[in-house]
Write a protein that holds these residues in place. Sequence first.
Motif, PDB file in Angstrom:
ATOM      1  N   LEU A 282      90.062  45.445  62.041  1.00 48.11           N
ATOM      2  CA  LEU A 282      90.157  45.218  63.474  1.00 48.11           C
ATOM      3  C   LEU A 282      91.579  44.846  63.858  1.00 48.11           C
ATOM      4  N   LEU A 283      91.988  45.281  65.031  1.00 46.34           N
ATOM      5  CA  LEU A 283      93.237  44.851  65.658  1.00 46.34           C
ATOM      6  C   LEU A 283      92.859  44.077  66.907  1.00 46.34           C
ATOM      7  N   ALA A 284      93.350  42.859  67.027  1.00 46.18           N
ATOM      8  CA  ALA A 284      93.000  42.031  68.176  1.00 46.18           C
ATOM      9  C   ALA A 284      94.251  41.388  68.752  1.00 46.18           C
ATOM     10  N   VAL A 285      94.260  41.241  70.074  1.00 51.85           N
ATOM     11  CA  VAL A 285      95.315  40.495  70.757  1.00 51.85           C
ATOM     12  C   VAL A 285      94.655  39.362  71.515  1.00 51.85           C
ATOM     13  N   VAL A 286      95.050  38.144  71.170  1.00 49.72           N
ATOM     14  CA  VAL A 286      94.559  36.958  71.869  1.00 49.72           C
ATOM     15  C   VAL A 286      95.652  36.520  72.836  1.00 49.72           C
ATOM     16  N   PRO A 287      95.373  36.490  74.146  1.00 49.12           N
ATOM     17  CA  PRO A 287      96.424  36.184  75.127  1.00 49.12           C
ATOM     18  C   PRO A 287      96.888  34.730  75.061  1.00 49.12           C
ATOM     19  N   GLU A 288      98.000  34.483  75.695  1.00 45.25           N
ATOM     20  CA  GLU A 288      98.523  33.127  75.785  1.00 45.25           C
ATOM     21  C   GLU A 288      97.507  32.228  76.474  1.00 45.25           C
ATOM     22  N   ALA A 289      97.328  31.013  75.923  1.00 43.25           N
ATOM     23  CA  ALA A 289      96.360  30.077  76.499  1.00 43.25           C
ATOM     24  C   ALA A 289      96.636  28.675  75.994  1.00 43.25           C
ATOM     25  N   ASP A 290      96.563  27.707  76.896  1.00 44.90           N
ATOM     26  CA  ASP A 290      96.727  26.296  76.544  1.00 44.90           C
ATOM     27  C   ASP A 290      98.012  26.033  75.757  1.00 44.90           C
ATOM     28  N   GLY A 291      99.076  26.729  76.141  1.00 40.46           N
ATOM     29  CA  GLY A 291     100.363  26.519  75.490  1.00 40.46           C
ATOM     30  C   GLY A 291     100.569  27.333  74.231  1.00 40.46           C
ATOM     31  N   ALA A 292      99.511  27.967  73.726  1.00 42.75           N
ATOM     32  CA  ALA A 292      99.636  28.802  72.531  1.00 42.75           C
ATOM     33  C   ALA A 292     100.083  30.194  72.949  1.00 42.75           C
ATOM     34  N   PRO A 293     101.071  30.781  72.252  1.00 41.74           N
ATOM     35  CA  PRO A 293     101.568  32.106  72.638  1.00 41.74           C
ATOM     36  C   PRO A 293     100.579  33.213  72.320  1.00 41.74           C
ATOM     37  N   ALA A 294     100.762  34.349  72.958  1.00 48.34           N
ATOM     38  CA  ALA A 294      99.938  35.525  72.668  1.00 48.34           C
ATOM     39  C   ALA A 294     100.144  35.930  71.212  1.00 48.34           C
ATOM     40  N   THR A 295      99.050  36.264  70.523  1.00 47.42           N
ATOM     41  CA  THR A 295      99.108  36.547  69.091  1.00 47.42           C
ATOM     42  C   THR A 295      98.321  37.803  68.763  1.00 47.42           C
ATOM     43  N   VAL A 296      98.891  38.607  67.873  1.00 48.75           N
ATOM     44  CA  VAL A 296      98.238  39.820  67.375  1.00 48.75           C
ATOM     45  C   VAL A 296      97.614  39.514  66.012  1.00 48.75           C
ATOM     46  N   TYR A 297      96.363  39.950  65.828  1.00 50.67           N
ATOM     47  CA  TYR A 297      95.674  39.748  64.552  1.00 50.67           C
ATOM     48  C   TYR A 297      95.232  41.091  63.982  1.00 50.67           C
ATOM     49  N   VAL A 298      95.429  41.262  62.683  1.00 53.17           N
ATOM     50  CA  VAL A 298      94.849  42.393  61.952  1.00 53.17           C
ATOM     51  C   VAL A 298      93.891  41.793  60.933  1.00 53.17           C
ATOM     52  N   ILE A 299      92.625  42.197  61.015  1.00 51.18           N
ATOM     53  CA  ILE A 299      91.561  41.586  60.210  1.00 51.18           C
ATOM     54  C   ILE A 299      90.859  42.647  59.378  1.00 51.18           C
ATOM     55  N   ASP A 300      90.900  42.487  58.062  1.00 51.72           N
ATOM     56  CA  ASP A 300      90.151  43.348  57.150  1.00 51.72           C
ATOM     57  C   ASP A 300      88.875  42.613  56.736  1.00 51.72           C
ATOM     58  N   ILE A 301      87.715  43.225  56.984  1.00 57.13           N
ATOM     59  CA  ILE A 301      86.440  42.626  56.585  1.00 57.13           C
ATOM     60  C   ILE A 301      86.103  43.116  55.181  1.00 57.13           C
ATOM     61  N   LEU A 302      86.210  42.219  54.200  1.00 56.84           N
ATOM     62  CA  LEU A 302      86.101  42.591  52.790  1.00 56.84           C
ATOM     63  C   LEU A 302      84.722  42.337  52.196  1.00 56.84           C
ATOM     64  N   GLY A 303      83.921  41.551  52.901  1.00 62.56           N
ATOM     65  CA  GLY A 303      82.586  41.248  52.413  1.00 62.56           C
ATOM     66  C   GLY A 303      81.962  40.201  53.315  1.00 62.56           C
ATOM     67  N   ALA A 304      80.740  39.827  52.995  1.00 65.37           N
ATOM     68  CA  ALA A 304      80.037  38.798  53.769  1.00 65.37           C
ATOM     69  C   ALA A 304      79.034  38.128  52.853  1.00 65.37           C
ATOM     70  N   VAL A 305      79.000  36.789  52.905  1.00 66.47           N
ATOM     71  CA  VAL A 305      78.067  36.026  52.081  1.00 66.47           C
ATOM     72  C   VAL A 305      77.346  35.018  52.941  1.00 66.47           C
ATOM     73  N   THR A 306      76.247  34.489  52.452  1.00 66.11           N
ATOM     74  CA  THR A 306      75.526  33.467  53.186  1.00 66.11           C
ATOM     75  C   THR A 306      75.933  32.098  52.664  1.00 66.11           C
ATOM     76  N   ALA A 307      75.791  31.092  53.512  1.00 65.89           N
ATOM     77  CA  ALA A 307      76.156  29.729  53.122  1.00 65.89           C
ATOM     78  C   ALA A 307      75.246  29.289  51.983  1.00 65.89           C
ATOM     79  N   PRO A 308      75.782  28.519  51.028  1.00 75.42           N
ATOM     80  CA  PRO A 308      74.983  28.113  49.874  1.00 75.42           C
ATOM     81  C   PRO A 308      74.004  27.001  50.209  1.00 75.42           C
ATOM     82  N   THR A 309      72.945  26.917  49.433  1.00 77.34           N
ATOM     83  CA  THR A 309      72.074  25.757  49.514  1.00 77.34           C
ATOM     84  C   THR A 309      72.668  24.655  48.674  1.00 77.34           C
ATOM     85  N   GLN A 310      72.293  23.429  48.953  1.00 77.78           N
ATOM     86  CA  GLN A 310      72.865  22.292  48.229  1.00 77.78           C
ATOM     87  C   GLN A 310      71.906  21.830  47.134  1.00 77.78           C
TER      88      GLN A 310
END
Length: 310
Positions: A282-310
């Motif tokens: 994914l390519l995402a652009v998050v606009p400037e907000a609350d003093g944080a500058p606009a930022t571009v993100y490149v996200i590779d989804i490599l896998g997905a797991v479920t939270a462990p039981t304790q």
Amino acid sequence: MRKTSAVLASLSLAVLALTGCSVTASSDGASCERHADATGIRDAVTVEGELGEAPDVSVFSPLHLTRSEVADVIEGDGRTIVNDQQALTVELSIFSGETGEKVYGTAYDENKGQVSNAAYWASQSPGLAQAFACATEGSRIVAGLTPEDFGAEALSGLGLSEDDNMVFVIDVLDVFLSKAEGTLRFNDAQGMPTVVRAADGTPGVIVPDSTAPTKQVVQTLIDGDGEKVTAEQIPLVNVTAVGWDDKKVVSSTWGEGPTGDLASSAPTLADELVGRTVGSQLLAVVPEADGAPATVYVIDILGAVTAPTQ
């Protein structure tokens, strides 16, 4: 790949040698030379039991090695480990070469498993780098490590003598993607950054000399062909963040290891991953907000797991 339940075991950590080799092509196009056919350790150790369950191991002790050796008891036909940051789930047991006694073992319970990587295990015991190098998902590996390759600190931590040789039995249960892979998608939105990729998947971002969007924009650059990420899962991702205005890299997990904590670094994007397929980029652009500058993100989804039981 099994449906593992796992938690990140420090996926931001950072070693190869032996005789004989086979060349394995990975799903992402990389190739590896697997050095894991040492007959000495095969003759000295017998391993029985099902993959993923605590093994029944007999060590012909006392075991004295002149060098560390690795052999594949079971050679899996799954995805190949192509670098030491690649996310894995493994179960392993450690035995004293001097006595043959088991001195450590993981839980062998997929509900309490951990996601790690080869770099993490090599940081615990340097000689494990050669055990994981180019191994495949579904493999059971036996490794005999000299005291030097096991590590003096590790020996001391287990209360063992400084000259003890150690035997590892390692089950490689899951090997996650090393980079996004799937079908490239064309996007015609003008004014958005361009992404280029190195052979290993590391992205480069070209930010245009224009004003950043005032609303969050998300594009799919690669359509992965894996399973869809559910709201109950923890996505494993590589993320690069680049400032829109200064065009400098703010942060990147590439070269360090995937993260399962996108919600902390980019909370507005975390929900965007639900319903996306593993392997996507994914390519995402998050606009400037609350003093944080606009930022571009490149996200590779490599896998997905479920939270462990304790």
